[in-house]
Design a protein around this motif. Sequence first.
Motif, short mmCIF file in Angstrom:
data_model
loop_
_atom_site.label_atom_id
_atom_site.label_comp_id
_atom_site.label_asym_id
_atom_site.label_seq_id
_atom_site.Cartn_x
_atom_site.Cartn_y
_atom_site.Cartn_z
N LYS A 29 -8.36 -9.37 -0.57
CA LYS A 29 -7.17 -8.88 0.11
C LYS A 29 -7.62 -7.84 1.13
CE LYS A 29 -4.65 -9.62 -4.17
NZ LYS A 29 -4.40 -10.98 -3.89
N ARG A 30 -6.71 -7.38 1.95
CA ARG A 30 -7.04 -6.39 2.97
C ARG A 30 -6.20 -5.15 2.74
NH1 ARG A 30 -4.81 -5.74 8.12
NH2 ARG A 30 -3.63 -7.65 7.78
N GLY A 31 -6.89 -4.01 2.60
CA GLY A 31 -6.21 -2.74 2.43
C GLY A 31 -5.77 -2.19 3.77
N LEU A 32 -4.56 -1.66 3.82
CA LEU A 32 -4.01 -1.10 5.05
C LEU A 32 -3.95 0.42 5.01
CD1 LEU A 32 -1.00 -3.54 5.44
CD2 LEU A 32 -3.22 -3.69 6.57
N ARG A 33 -3.58 0.95 3.85
CA ARG A 33 -3.45 2.40 3.68
C ARG A 33 -3.91 2.76 2.27
NH1 ARG A 33 1.68 5.07 5.75
NH2 ARG A 33 2.32 4.69 3.64
N LEU A 34 -4.47 3.96 2.15
CA LEU A 34 -4.99 4.41 0.87
C LEU A 34 -4.60 5.86 0.65
CD1 LEU A 34 -6.89 3.80 -1.58
CD2 LEU A 34 -8.76 4.70 -0.18
N GLY A 35 -4.28 6.18 -0.58
CA GLY A 35 -3.95 7.55 -0.96
C GLY A 35 -4.51 7.84 -2.33
N PRO A 36 -4.43 9.08 -2.77
CA PRO A 36 -4.95 9.43 -4.09
C PRO A 36 -4.14 8.82 -5.23
CG PRO A 36 -3.94 11.34 -3.03
CD PRO A 36 -3.93 10.23 -2.04
N PHE A 37 -2.92 8.38 -4.95
CA PHE A 37 -2.06 7.86 -6.00
C PHE A 37 -1.76 6.37 -5.88
CE2 PHE A 37 -0.84 12.26 -4.96
CZ PHE A 37 -1.36 12.86 -6.08
N GLY A 38 -2.21 5.74 -4.78
CA GLY A 38 -1.92 4.32 -4.61
C GLY A 38 -2.45 3.79 -3.29
N MET A 39 -2.10 2.53 -3.02
CA MET A 39 -2.56 1.90 -1.78
C MET A 39 -1.55 0.86 -1.33
SD MET A 39 -5.66 -0.46 -3.11
CE MET A 39 -5.53 -1.42 -4.60
N GLU A 40 -1.69 0.48 -0.06
CA GLU A 40 -0.88 -0.59 0.52
C GLU A 40 -1.86 -1.67 0.96
OE1 GLU A 40 1.87 -1.40 4.45
OE2 GLU A 40 1.78 0.63 3.62
N ILE A 41 -1.59 -2.91 0.54
CA ILE A 41 -2.46 -4.02 0.88
C ILE A 41 -1.68 -5.10 1.59
CG2 ILE A 41 -4.04 -3.57 -1.05
CD1 ILE A 41 -2.77 -5.97 -2.50
N SER A 42 -2.41 -5.96 2.30
CA SER A 42 -1.84 -7.13 2.95
C SER A 42 -2.44 -8.35 2.25
CB SER A 42 -2.19 -7.13 4.43
OG SER A 42 -1.71 -8.30 5.04
N THR A 43 -1.58 -9.26 1.82
CA THR A 43 -2.07 -10.41 1.08
C THR A 43 -1.12 -11.59 1.24
OG1 THR A 43 -2.71 -11.21 -1.12
CG2 THR A 43 -0.91 -9.64 -1.03
N ASN A 44 -1.66 -12.79 1.10
CA ASN A 44 -0.81 -13.97 1.12
C ASN A 44 -0.50 -14.45 -0.29
OD1 ASN A 44 -3.28 -14.96 0.44
ND2 ASN A 44 -3.41 -16.47 2.07
N GLU A 45 -1.11 -13.80 -1.30
CA GLU A 45 -0.86 -14.17 -2.69
C GLU A 45 -0.66 -12.90 -3.51
OE1 GLU A 45 -3.09 -16.30 -6.43
OE2 GLU A 45 -3.73 -16.80 -4.42
N LEU A 46 0.52 -12.73 -4.07
CA LEU A 46 0.83 -11.55 -4.86
C LEU A 46 0.13 -11.61 -6.21
CD1 LEU A 46 4.66 -11.37 -4.20
CD2 LEU A 46 2.88 -10.01 -3.13
N PRO A 47 -0.17 -10.46 -6.81
CA PRO A 47 -0.72 -10.48 -8.17
C PRO A 47 0.24 -11.21 -9.10
CG PRO A 47 -0.90 -8.29 -7.22
CD PRO A 47 -0.06 -9.11 -6.28
N PRO A 48 -0.29 -11.88 -10.14
CA PRO A 48 0.55 -12.70 -11.00
C PRO A 48 1.51 -11.92 -11.88
CG PRO A 48 -1.67 -12.62 -11.86
CD PRO A 48 -1.69 -11.92 -10.53
#
Length: 108
Positions: A29-48
């Motif tokens: 997947k591709r990470g877009l933003r990162l923080g100490p408490f979480g992240m935002e990713i770009s993906t074509n398949e969500l976690p199950p």
Amino acid sequence: MSVEAILDSMVDFNFPVVEYRGVSPEKDKRGLRLGPFGMEISTNELPPGRFAWMGFDLPSGRHVKALAEVVGVLAGDLEENRVIMRFKHIFPADRSILNDFFLNSLAA
């Protein structure tokens, strides 16, 4: 911690992310933003499920692995979705690596 607080703590950062299913990394997947408490990713398949083990490399070359919870999904371009994830568990050594990354980023 609220989703807004997680988002406010993030910085723009383009980084590769892998989702672990079992022992080995399986889904890139591709990470877009990162923080100490979480992240935002770009993906074509969500976690199950609601939770997923996610791994990512910092510019220092250090790898961090975290148990993340999906807290939001935003429609993105075409087939890509933006997924907001909150870190639920990070091992102490990985937490130290992540904290050092943010401390060094703030000092620069």
